[in-house]
Write an enzyme that holds these catalytic residues in place. Structure first.
Site, PDB file in Angstrom:
ATOM      1  NE  ARG A 146      -3.851  -0.231   0.138  1.00 57.28           N
ATOM      2  CZ  ARG A 146      -5.023  -0.390   0.758  1.00 57.28           C
ATOM      3  NH1 ARG A 146      -5.325  -1.509   1.321  1.00 57.28           N
ATOM      4  NH2 ARG A 146      -5.891   0.584   0.768  1.00 57.28           N
ATOM      5  NE  ARG A 169      -4.646   2.397   3.202  1.00 54.77           N
ATOM      6  CZ  ARG A 169      -4.717   1.350   3.983  1.00 54.77           C
ATOM      7  NH1 ARG A 169      -3.648   0.918   4.608  1.00 54.77           N
ATOM      8  NH2 ARG A 169      -5.849   0.732   4.151  1.00 54.77           N
ATOM      9  NE  ARG A 208      -9.908   9.141  -4.149  1.00 57.29           N
ATOM     10  CZ  ARG A 208     -10.309   8.498  -3.065  1.00 57.29           C
ATOM     11  NH1 ARG A 208      -9.516   7.643  -2.484  1.00 57.29           N
ATOM     12  NH2 ARG A 208     -11.510   8.711  -2.574  1.00 57.29           N
ATOM     13  CG  ASP A 255      -9.509  -3.095  -4.095  1.00 59.49           C
ATOM     14  OD1 ASP A 255      -9.009  -2.431  -3.173  1.00 59.49           O
ATOM     15  OD2 ASP A 255     -10.239  -4.083  -3.891  1.00 59.49           O
ATOM     16  CE1 TYR A 313     -13.648  -7.115   1.841  1.00 61.36           C
ATOM     17  CE2 TYR A 313     -11.948  -8.445   0.787  1.00 61.36           C
ATOM     18  CZ  TYR A 313     -12.320  -7.450   1.682  1.00 61.36           C
ATOM     19  OH  TYR A 313     -11.373  -6.780   2.400  1.00 61.36           O
TER      20      TYR A 313
END
Ligand code: CP3
Length: 367
Positions: free
Chosen positions: A32, A36, A45, A81, A156
């Site tokens: 990651r 972030r 973003r 993702d 999920y």
């Protein structure tokens, strides 16, 4: 491509460490690392939703490159993702901010499997393929492609979103084993197609994220999950790129995760690398495992802990420095920058002559 493009990084420290081959400097990257914590990511973003970034090759490529520029890491990881291939198939999965992937119609019956048709990567994931091509042109370090392992994706799909207990997932696993295996087989084929596509476009290594497999007893992992992850690793073998296998709280599964066919096993921060080394067969490299939250502490602590990780890796040629899980959003990027400098300065692989057959207990060179 392929053999030629993949071979371009055969001499890179990251690839050599994945293969346990001699090199001098311990390579480092962070799970990651893109997104972030980075202000330059947040700036993008502020104007584009997460999924828009993933689906726009120029933006996804830019966000992938940001941490490479800032930190000087030894590898890039594609910005995407684990549920992206499912979205490419038209399975209704929405990424809810602050929550994670949420599935519109959870998978609960045999009829639900029909939605998981085979993935045609060049059509269904054209935007990912384009992102990989842009990156392979622009990068000067290896690109890591990635995918979700069948168990973590199934969790999920069955739960309908993130879970703490995985009760419904385990219910299907234990109560309808035949359906479970059919579901995991389909998911394995989808991830395999996605990973093969990324490598065909020039990714130099792949990481399979079985982030939540640590919820399982080792016997259940072996029976219900490992065969499906193995199908993915076996299906990649002919490509010759390093295959990394990662999950959290997998201390008791590390041996089985290696046996699934990985070249590198990712270790979370709960297990010392010396312990992990005993659980993973010779010939398989280790990746990890600084606790991500340590980066929130004072530099003196971070420095000590980085040195602890290097020391526990023993100066062996089969270690890739990483965090034990992803970068936390609160992390100061300047700290990660210093971690990379420190690993590059002090992380030294002991020369082959100083080690007997892979060596043990060799200290970390200083200075
Ligand atoms: O935090 C960010 O960087 C923002 C972008 C973002 C990603 N995924 C990037 C990503 C967002 C909002 C998501 C949604 C998402 N997907 C979540 C929500 C939690 C969160 O972090 O905001 C979750 C849990 C998922 C599911 C998921 N995606 C898992 C379990 C994994 C495997 C890695 C892990 O943490 O165990 C992913 C992979 C992922 N998500 C990557 C990226 C860039 C690739 C892996 C990497 O960069 O190391």
């Amino acid at each position: 491509m392929t053999a030629q493009a993949a071979a371009r990084y055969d001499d890179a420290d990251f690839i050599r460490a994945c293969r346990g081959q001699a090199h001098e400097r311990v390579p480092v990257w962070f799970m990651r690392q893109a997104g972030r914590a980075l202000p330059e990511y947040r700036a993008i973003r502020a104007e584009h939703e997460f999924e828009e970034v993933v689906r726009t090759p120029e933006l996804a490529a830019e966000v992938t490159l940001q941490p490479v520029r800032r930190y000087g890491v030894d590898a890039a990881i594609l910005f995407s993702d684990i549920v992206t291939p499912l979205q490419g198939l038209g399975v209704g999965v929405e990424i809810k901010p602050g929550v994670g992937p949420v599935v519109e119609h959870p998978v609960r019956s045999a009829a639900d499997l029909e939605r998981l048709r085979p993935l045609e990567v060049e059509e269904d994931l054209a935007f990912v393929m384009e992102t990989v091509s842009i990156l392979v042109d622009e990068l000067e370090v290896p690109l890591i492609g990635f995918g979700g392992a069948p168990f973590t994706l199934a969790s999920y799909l069955i739960e309908g979103g993130p879970s703490k207990s995985y009760t419904r997932t385990k219910q299907m696993m234990f109560a309808d084993e035949a359906l479970w295996h059919r579901l995991l087989e389909r998911l394995a084929d989808i991830t395999l197609a996605s990973l093969r596509g990324q490598v065909a476009r020039g990714a130099s290594a792949v990481q399979l994220f079985d982030s939540w497999a640590g919820a399982l007893h080792p016997d259940d992992y072996a029976r219900y999950v490992q065969p499906h992850s193995r199908r993915i690793f076996d299906g990649l073998a002919d490509l010759g790129v390093p295959r990394i296998h990662f999950g959290v709280t997998t201390g008791e599964l590390l041996g089985a995760m290696a046996e699934a066919g990985a070249d590198v096993v990712g270790v979370d921060w709960r297990v010392p690398l010396t312990t992990a080394r005993r659980r993973v067969p010779e010939g398989v490299s280790l990746q990890g495992n600084l606790e991500p939250a340590v980066a929130l502490g004072p530099w003196e602590l971070v420095e000590d802990r980085v040195r602890d990780v290097l020391r526990s890796a023993g100066g062996r040629p089969d270690h890739v420095f990483n965090l034990g899980h992803g970068v936390l959003p609160q992390t100061d990027p300047a700290v990660l920058e210093r971690v990379v400098e420190l690993v590059h300065r002090e992380g030294r692989v002991a020369p082959p002559s100083a080690t007997e057959a892979h060596g043990t207990g060799i200290g970390v060179a200083r200075g």
